[in-house]
Design a protein around this motif. Structure first.
Motif, mmCIF file in Angstrom:
data_model
loop_
_atom_site.group_PDB
_atom_site.id
_atom_site.type_symbol
_atom_site.label_atom_id
_atom_site.label_comp_id
_atom_site.label_asym_id
_atom_site.label_seq_id
_atom_site.Cartn_x
_atom_site.Cartn_y
_atom_site.Cartn_z
ATOM 1 N N HIS A 369 -28.510 -23.509 -14.884
ATOM 2 C CA HIS A 369 -29.410 -23.133 -13.793
ATOM 3 C C HIS A 369 -28.657 -22.216 -12.812
ATOM 4 O O HIS A 369 -27.458 -22.401 -12.586
ATOM 5 N N HIS A 371 -28.416 -22.149 -9.690
ATOM 6 C CA HIS A 371 -27.728 -22.869 -8.624
ATOM 7 C C HIS A 371 -26.350 -23.348 -9.069
ATOM 8 O O HIS A 371 -25.375 -23.296 -8.318
ATOM 9 N N ASP A 372 -26.270 -23.796 -10.303
ATOM 10 C CA ASP A 372 -24.973 -24.248 -10.840
ATOM 11 C C ASP A 372 -24.054 -23.050 -11.084
ATOM 12 O O ASP A 372 -22.843 -23.136 -10.866
ATOM 13 N N THR A 375 -22.502 -22.167 -7.716
ATOM 14 C CA THR A 375 -21.455 -23.100 -7.278
ATOM 15 C C THR A 375 -20.155 -22.845 -8.035
ATOM 16 O O THR A 375 -19.064 -22.818 -7.442
ATOM 17 N N GLN A 379 -16.440 -21.273 -6.717
ATOM 18 C CA GLN A 379 -15.144 -21.912 -6.944
ATOM 19 C C GLN A 379 -14.116 -20.895 -7.463
ATOM 20 O O GLN A 379 -12.920 -21.057 -7.277
ATOM 21 N N LYS A 426 -16.654 -19.293 -17.351
ATOM 22 C CA LYS A 426 -16.347 -20.650 -16.872
ATOM 23 C C LYS A 426 -17.610 -21.506 -16.858
ATOM 24 O O LYS A 426 -17.596 -22.666 -17.263
ATOM 25 N N GLU A 429 -18.341 -22.556 -20.236
ATOM 26 C CA GLU A 429 -17.390 -23.593 -20.663
ATOM 27 C C GLU A 429 -17.863 -24.966 -20.151
ATOM 28 O O GLU A 429 -17.866 -25.952 -20.898
ATOM 29 N N VAL A 430 -18.304 -25.014 -18.879
ATOM 30 C CA VAL A 430 -18.759 -26.282 -18.302
ATOM 31 C C VAL A 430 -20.029 -26.767 -18.989
ATOM 32 O O VAL A 430 -20.179 -27.948 -19.298
ATOM 33 N N PHE A 431 -20.952 -25.826 -19.228
ATOM 34 C CA PHE A 431 -22.270 -26.215 -19.741
ATOM 35 C C PHE A 431 -22.418 -26.025 -21.247
ATOM 36 O O PHE A 431 -23.488 -26.197 -21.791
ATOM 37 N N MET B 1 -11.306 -26.429 -16.336
ATOM 38 C CA MET B 1 -12.109 -26.600 -15.126
ATOM 39 C C MET B 1 -11.214 -27.052 -13.983
ATOM 40 O O MET B 1 -10.354 -27.898 -14.185
ATOM 41 N N THR B 2 -11.427 -26.510 -12.793
ATOM 42 C CA THR B 2 -10.645 -26.980 -11.643
ATOM 43 C C THR B 2 -11.060 -28.416 -11.323
ATOM 44 O O THR B 2 -12.146 -28.863 -11.683
ATOM 45 N N GLU B 4 -11.923 -29.772 -8.527
ATOM 46 C CA GLU B 4 -13.124 -29.865 -7.685
ATOM 47 C C GLU B 4 -14.386 -29.751 -8.530
ATOM 48 O O GLU B 4 -15.357 -30.475 -8.328
ATOM 49 N N LEU B 5 -14.364 -28.808 -9.469
ATOM 50 C CA LEU B 5 -15.540 -28.642 -10.327
ATOM 51 C C LEU B 5 -15.740 -29.866 -11.207
ATOM 52 O O LEU B 5 -16.862 -30.297 -11.448
ATOM 53 N N LEU B 8 -17.510 -32.557 -9.401
ATOM 54 C CA LEU B 8 -18.957 -32.337 -9.274
ATOM 55 C C LEU B 8 -19.652 -32.509 -10.618
ATOM 56 O O LEU B 8 -20.605 -33.265 -10.742
ATOM 57 N N TYR B 9 -19.161 -31.753 -11.601
ATOM 58 C CA TYR B 9 -19.834 -31.756 -12.907
ATOM 59 C C TYR B 9 -19.190 -32.785 -13.833
ATOM 60 O O TYR B 9 -18.577 -32.439 -14.838
ATOM 61 N N LEU B 14 -23.462 -34.074 -16.723
ATOM 62 C CA LEU B 14 -23.812 -33.045 -17.708
ATOM 63 C C LEU B 14 -24.637 -33.644 -18.847
ATOM 64 O O LEU B 14 -25.574 -33.013 -19.335
ATOM 65 N N TYR B 17 -28.112 -34.061 -17.642
ATOM 66 C CA TYR B 17 -28.753 -32.748 -17.496
ATOM 67 C C TYR B 17 -29.260 -32.256 -18.852
ATOM 68 O O TYR B 17 -30.385 -31.777 -18.969
ATOM 69 N N CYS B 65 -31.707 -27.659 -11.342
ATOM 70 C CA CYS B 65 -30.299 -27.457 -11.661
ATOM 71 C C CYS B 65 -29.720 -28.745 -12.247
ATOM 72 O O CYS B 65 -30.397 -29.763 -12.326
ATOM 73 N N ALA B 66 -28.476 -28.687 -12.642
ATOM 74 C CA ALA B 66 -27.838 -29.834 -13.281
ATOM 75 C C ALA B 66 -27.821 -31.033 -12.343
ATOM 76 O O ALA B 66 -28.094 -32.162 -12.761
ATOM 77 N N ILE B 67 -27.514 -30.791 -11.072
ATOM 78 C CA ILE B 67 -27.383 -31.905 -10.140
ATOM 79 C C ILE B 67 -28.739 -32.566 -9.897
ATOM 80 O O ILE B 67 -28.858 -33.789 -9.917
ATOM 81 N N TYR B 123 -19.707 -30.579 -1.552
ATOM 82 C CA TYR B 123 -20.540 -29.369 -1.678
ATOM 83 C C TYR B 123 -21.806 -29.552 -0.835
ATOM 84 O O TYR B 123 -22.876 -29.857 -1.368
ATOM 85 N N ARG B 126 -25.236 -28.588 -1.855
ATOM 86 C CA ARG B 126 -25.845 -29.206 -3.036
ATOM 87 C C ARG B 126 -26.417 -30.596 -2.762
ATOM 88 O O ARG B 126 -26.958 -31.224 -3.672
#
Lengths: 432, 151
Positions: A369, A371-372, A375, A379, A426, A429-431, B1-2, B4-5, B8-9, B14, B17, B65-67, B123, B126
């Motif tokens: 999405h 929004h993601d 974010t 970062q 990135k 990679e996350v999704f 992934m950092t 912080e990320l 969150l995720y 995930l 989602y 969104c995912a969140i 965040y 969010r």
């Protein structure tokens, strides 16, 4: 533009350079030098160099503009058009000098055709309230396009509610281009005004406003051009365009927030009633009734944003020194580079693929999405906008709830685009 | 992934989602409401079937969104069998968690898996994504008409 070799570790390193990229020093801007003029760009966000790609929302300010605001408040601050003292004279001169800078920037025939407003939104509201109240009534029609920003929709909807007029909408095709044949069909004896965006804030489409204006004028219909996005990216000549009104915002063209411009043809402005009443817009007031000043003051009630006006003048002079022709050429090449870079990612779908485009790249990503995306890019130090961009009808037209939007200015580089692309990888990679 | 990320995720977020639980229309719902976040265009509908004061069934529909999607999905998992009062207490504690104001994690109801949303507090923009489904749930319980907006 200089195609830098930074970002070799990203996917964009595989994007082939075209012959035009190599010849690009024809339009060379010394972008590294220009970037030194923008203090805000010298910072890191989340440990990475800031890649500011949200210029369609607002642009950053060069040192010259920041200094001008500081100088005004430290040295010249006074009210305008009324004091006999030295400071008032300086403030008035600075204010009126900025009006002539804007006049030349737009190539308007007369500085009195330049009215200072709070921004594009207020400029459009001024026309809707003043021109609309006088000329638009029940059964009349106002034409806008399907790619308008809410600020070029809602003032007309308010006017329609008040007068019983109707809003008609020019459709767009799947690339985000206005359908001129459909526009012709909408132009009728009931049409009273056409209001259309020059450069779309969501799609990046450059609309054929000259053609749109000519066709409206054949029906005796005046045209307002929403220049919120175009003023910073395209040379504008209001006399060559022959537009009746042109509106833009200072903060989108490297000036302060809270200041904008309405250009209107003098003959139209003169016969329009005032928009707001108050001080500075009258020549005489008694309880029998007021006598209004001539344009532009008739439309500038109350003490204006004097510092903002002076800052806007300095911003436009800064832009003029670089030259909008060169800016447009540089940004065109950067947009090409960015488009190729994004299209090299299979999961990317571009929203807005018009043949004539500038400075804006809206996209959605399969599986993530907007929004993601925003974010995760933040970062990585990359600032983009996500959401509906105050253009919900465009979202509906393309069947998406929101998009991610990267928007360019002349201080952006291929390194910013490479950071964007690395950020998108990135996200994947996350999704993934 | 950092890191912080990663906060969150979280993997669980995930998962929800990509494969949300209870994402369907509830034909025989006796309470329902629609929520909208105009900032990002997210929409969610929450459907409830109550047995007296107890939530018998709960489902949601919507795109986000995912969140916000994971929050709606995990909320529906957490609600089944709870009383309306228990649900309100849970939302209060969840809200404190995602806004970083949870002073005593031991007090009150057990958040269980919902604790994965703790990273949202880093965040602030969010927070509305994480609470959209919950605000909509609240409106459904109160039988308020119209659309709940986060703005």
């Amino acid at each position: 533009m200089t195609i830098t070799t930074t970002g070799q570790d990203t996917a964009t390193a595989n994007v082939p350079l075209t012959a035009r990229d190599r010849k690009s020093n024809l339009h060379a801007l010394d972008v590294e030098k220009i970037r030194q003029d923008f203090p805000i760009l010298q910072q890191r966000i989340n440990g990475r160099p800031l890649a500011y790609l949200d210029n369609a929302a607002t642009t950053q300010k060069p040192r010259a503009v920041i200094d001008a605001l500081q100088h005004y408040y430290a040295r010249d601050n006074a009210n305008i058009h009324r004091g006999v003292h030295e400071l008032s004279v300086r403030a008035t001169e600075g204010y009126e000098r900025a009006r002539t800078i804007v006049q030349r920037f737009l190539n308007a025939a007369d500085p009195r055709e330049i009215i200072f407003t709070r921004g594009t939104t207020e400029a459009i509201n001024l026309v809707a309230a003043s021109y609309g109240r006088k000329h638009i009534g029940p059964g009349d029609e106002i034409i806008v396009s399907a790619m308008e920003h809410h600020s070029n929709i809602v003032p007309w909807q308010l006017l329609c509610e008040q007068t019983g007029a109707r809003l008609r909408v020019i459709p767009i095709n799947d690339d985000g281009e206005i359908l001129l044949d459909a526009y012709d069909a909408l132009l009728t004896p009931r049409t009273r005004l056409v209001a259309v965006v020059h450069l779309s804030n969501v799609l990046g489409t450059i609309n054929p406003v000259h053609e749109i204006i000519q066709r409206a004028h054949r029906h005796g219909v005046p045209v307002l051009v929403d220049g919120a996005q175009s003023a910073a990216h395209l040379p504008v000549d209001v006399q060559a365009l022959d537009c009746d009104f042109y509106a833009f915002s200072g903060h989108k063209v490297f000036g302060p927030t809270g200041i904008g411009v309405l250009y209107g043809k003098a003959a139209l402005l003169r016969e329009m009633p005032p928009y707001q009443g108050g001080g500075d817009m009258i020549s005489r007031v008694s309880f029998e009734g007021p006598t209004y000043k001539d344009i532009p003051y008739k439309f500038e009630a109350g003490t204006p944003n004097i510092a903002g006006v002076i800052g806007l003048g300095v911003a436009l002079e800064y832009v003029n020194r670089i030259g909008l022709e060169r800016i447009a050429a540089y940004e065109h090449e950067l947009l090409d580079y960015a488009t190729r870079s994004l299209l090299a990612i299979p999961q990317v779908r571009l929203i807005g693929t018009a043949k004539a485009k500038a400075s804006v790249l809206s996209f959605v990503l399969a599986g993530a999405h907007p929004h993601d995306i925003g974010t995760i890019l933040n970062q990585m130090g990359v600032a983009i906008r996500t959401g509906h961009h105050c253009a919900q009808p465009v979202m509906d037209r393309f069947g998406v709830p929101a998009t991610a939007r990267a928007s360019l200015a002349f201080y952006n580089t291929t390194a910013d685009i490479d950071a964007l692309v690395a950020g998108i990888h990135k996200v994947l990679e996350v999704f993934g | 992934m950092t890191s912080e990320l990663q906060d969150l995720y979280q993997e669980l977020i995930l998962d929800h989602y990509k494969r949300p639980h209870n994402q369907r229309h509830l034909d025989d719902a006796d309470h329902q409401a629609e929520g909208y976040n105009p900032l990002c265009g997210d929409r969610v509908s929450v459907y409830l079937k109550l047995d007296g004061n107890r939530i018998k069934e709960v489902a949601f529909q919507g795109a986000g969104c995912a969140i916000s999607t994971a929050s709606a999905s995990m909320m529906t998992d957490a609600l089944k069998g709870k009383t309306v009062e228990e649900v309100r207490e849970l939302f209060d504690k969840f809200h404190a968690l995602v806004t970083g104001r949870l002073e005593n994690p031991e007090a009150g109801p057990d958040l269980g898996k919902l604790e994965v949303f703790a990273g949202v507090s880093q965040y602030p923009v969010r927070v509305k994504c994480a609470t959209l489904a919950w605000h909509t749930l609240e409106a459904a319980l109160e039988q308020r008409g119209g659309v709940v907006s986060t703005e």
